[in-house]
Scaffold this motif. Sequence first.
Motif, PDB file in Angstrom:
ATOM      1  N   ALA A  65       0.840  -1.189   0.000  1.00 26.49           N
ATOM      2  CA  ALA A  65       0.000   0.000   0.000  1.00 26.49           C
ATOM      3  C   ALA A  65       0.878   1.242   0.000  1.00 26.49           C
ATOM      4  N   ARG A  66       0.392   2.296  -0.606  1.00 27.81           N
ATOM      5  CA  ARG A  66       1.174   3.519  -0.762  1.00 27.81           C
ATOM      6  C   ARG A  66       1.149   4.356   0.520  1.00 27.81           C
ATOM      7  N   THR A 121      -1.505   4.551   5.135  1.00 26.11           N
ATOM      8  CA  THR A 121      -1.266   4.059   3.779  1.00 26.11           C
ATOM      9  C   THR A 121      -2.577   3.978   3.019  1.00 26.11           C
ATOM     10  N   ARG A 122      -2.469   3.917   1.691  1.00 28.39           N
ATOM     11  CA  ARG A 122      -3.636   3.825   0.814  1.00 28.39           C
ATOM     12  C   ARG A 122      -3.438   2.681  -0.167  1.00 28.39           C
ATOM     13  N   ASN A 123      -4.472   1.833  -0.317  1.00 28.91           N
ATOM     14  CA  ASN A 123      -4.355   0.741  -1.282  1.00 28.91           C
ATOM     15  C   ASN A 123      -4.923   1.169  -2.640  1.00 28.91           C
ATOM     16  N   ARG A 138      -8.322   2.816  -3.024  1.00 29.13           N
ATOM     17  CA  ARG A 138      -8.437   4.136  -2.386  1.00 29.13           C
ATOM     18  C   ARG A 138      -8.915   4.040  -0.946  1.00 29.13           C
ATOM     19  N   GLN A 139      -8.713   2.886  -0.325  1.00 30.42           N
ATOM     20  CA  GLN A 139      -8.998   2.735   1.100  1.00 30.42           C
ATOM     21  C   GLN A 139      -7.765   3.155   1.903  1.00 30.42           C
ATOM     22  N   LEU A 140      -7.987   3.794   3.036  1.00 30.71           N
ATOM     23  CA  LEU A 140      -6.903   4.250   3.900  1.00 30.71           C
ATOM     24  C   LEU A 140      -6.803   3.367   5.132  1.00 30.71           C
ATOM     25  N   ASP A 173     -11.251   9.937  -4.458  1.00 26.82           N
ATOM     26  CA  ASP A 173      -9.795   9.949  -4.464  1.00 26.82           C
ATOM     27  C   ASP A 173      -9.259  10.773  -3.293  1.00 26.82           C
ATOM     28  N   VAL A 174      -8.182  10.298  -2.675  1.00 27.00           N
ATOM     29  CA  VAL A 174      -7.546  10.985  -1.558  1.00 27.00           C
ATOM     30  C   VAL A 174      -6.564  12.010  -2.116  1.00 27.00           C
TER      31      VAL A 174
END
Length: 477
Positions: free
Chosen positions: A188-189, A200-202, A205-207, A250-251
Motif C-alpha cells: 500500500a502507498r 497508507t492507501r491501497n 483508495r482505502q486508507l 480519491d484521496v
Amino acid sequence: MASPDSIDLLKISQSRIVWRSMITSMAEQQLPIPGLYQSFDSFQPRELEDLARKTWLLHRNWTSGSPVITKTLSIKLDTKWSQEGGPPPTFEFFTRQGRQHLLTLSFRSRTPVHPLFDLQCWDIGGSSPRCIAHRHVNYGWVVVNKSPDSLAELAIQSPDIELLRIEYSAENAESGFSTIVKLPSRTARLVAFNDSVVVTRNHHRQLFISPLENSDSQIELQSQEALVRPPWIDVHFKTIETQKHPQRGDVLEVEIQSEVVIIIRQTGLEIFSIRDLDINQPTINPIVRHLWQWSLDSVSISRQLTWPQTSEYPTFNILVRFGSRLPWPVNLLHHFVLLPNAGFDPNLPVSPNNIPYSDTVVMRRSIGAPIRLFAKYHMGIGSRGTAIWIDSHTEDYFGRGDLGQRLAGSSARRTGDAEVDQSLQQDEGPTEMESSVDSAVFGYNENELWTRVAVEEEMGRVAVGFLDGNIEIREYA
C-alpha cells in the motif's frame, strides 16, 4: 560634539526593551518574522533591531501589488522526465532546527521494473543552494513529516517504507539520509506518518493506519464517501504531475495532527480520532464529515502559524480549485479554514461529542485565477494564509490572453486573529471576493515554462519549477 539629548536618544534607540517591544508587537499582529527559530530573549539588541527591520520590509514587500525579488537562488536538477515520459520534478520547503531546506524529487530513468527517482535535500540558507543529502528511490513516493520535533523528517517507499532523517554531520550527500525505521513488504502507498503511526492507501483508495510498534496491524479509516453521490463525478482532473480522470473519493491530502487524522478527498473532508488505537478494531469511523459543494480538481493545505502557538490543534488553511464539466477546472480559487473548536476539552477523549475542530470548514474568500484549455497551473498556500498560484491571466501584461503564465498571490487579512476566527466560525459578514486583477503579481512567463510552485511564508520565499528541471527560489525579505 553630540548634545546630551542626542546621546540619550541614541541609547534609547539601542535599547533592548525598545526592540523587544517592537518585535513582540509585530508577532502579536501575526506578521512572519524571518529567521526567528528561538525565543526573543536569546537575541542581542542589534539582532532584535535587524529582525524588526527585516520583518517590516518583508511585510511591506510581500503585501504590495508587485512584490520585488531581493534574492534569487537556482537549482539545476539532472532530470530526463521530458525525454522518457516521466513526471516533472516536485519540491517542497521544510525547516528543521532553524535550518532551511528544499526537498526535491526528480525523475531519473525508467527501468523494466519501476521508475527511478533522485531524492535530494538542499540547504538554501546560504548564498547558493548546497545538496546535503541524496538517494535514489523507486516509485517516487515521498512524504514530509510536518511535525518539527519528530525524529524522522521524511519517509520514502522504495519499495519498503523507510522513515528517514537528515545527517548534518555526514561526510557527503550520498550518506546524508539515514534510515530510522523500515517497514518491509508493504504494497500500500504511504500517504502520511508521524513518530507513532503511518497511514497508507491501497489501490481501492482505502486508507489504513498502523502503529509503528505493531506495523503489521492495519486499521481501516473507513470513509463514508460511497454513501453520498456528488452532483457529478466524471470530472476532468488535470495536475502538473499527471493528467487523468480520478474516481470519486480519491484521496488528495492527509494530515496527522496530534490525536486526529484529517483526510481531504475529492468529494469531502473527514476527521478521524486516533487516540488509543486498538489493533483488534478493524475500522474507525469519522467523527467529522464535510461534503464539498462540487468535486475538487486540486487542493493545498497548510497549518496556520500564530504567536503565541498555544493550542495543539491549530487552524488549517485549505486552498481549493473545484472541477467542472468542461475540460478545465473553474477559474476561481477558494480559501477555506478549518478552525479549532472552542468547546473542545483536551482532558477528555476525542469523540463525536468532544471534537477538537469545527464540524465544518468555513469559506474565507474567493479569488479569480483563470486558466486556459491545456494550460499548466499549480498553487500553494503559506503558513499565514497567503495563496500563491500559476494561472493564465496575462492579457494585462502581454496584451493578449492566449499565451503565457502569471505567478500571482493574495495575502490573507489578519490571519490568526482571534476575533476574525470567531466571526468566521459564527458565519458573520460576507465572504471576501477578489477578482484576478486585484491579485498581487509576482511575475510573468511568456513561454509557459512553469510547472509548479511552493511557498515558504515565514521567510518570504517562493519556489518555481521549470520544464527543463530548473528550480528558481525567489526571496522577498
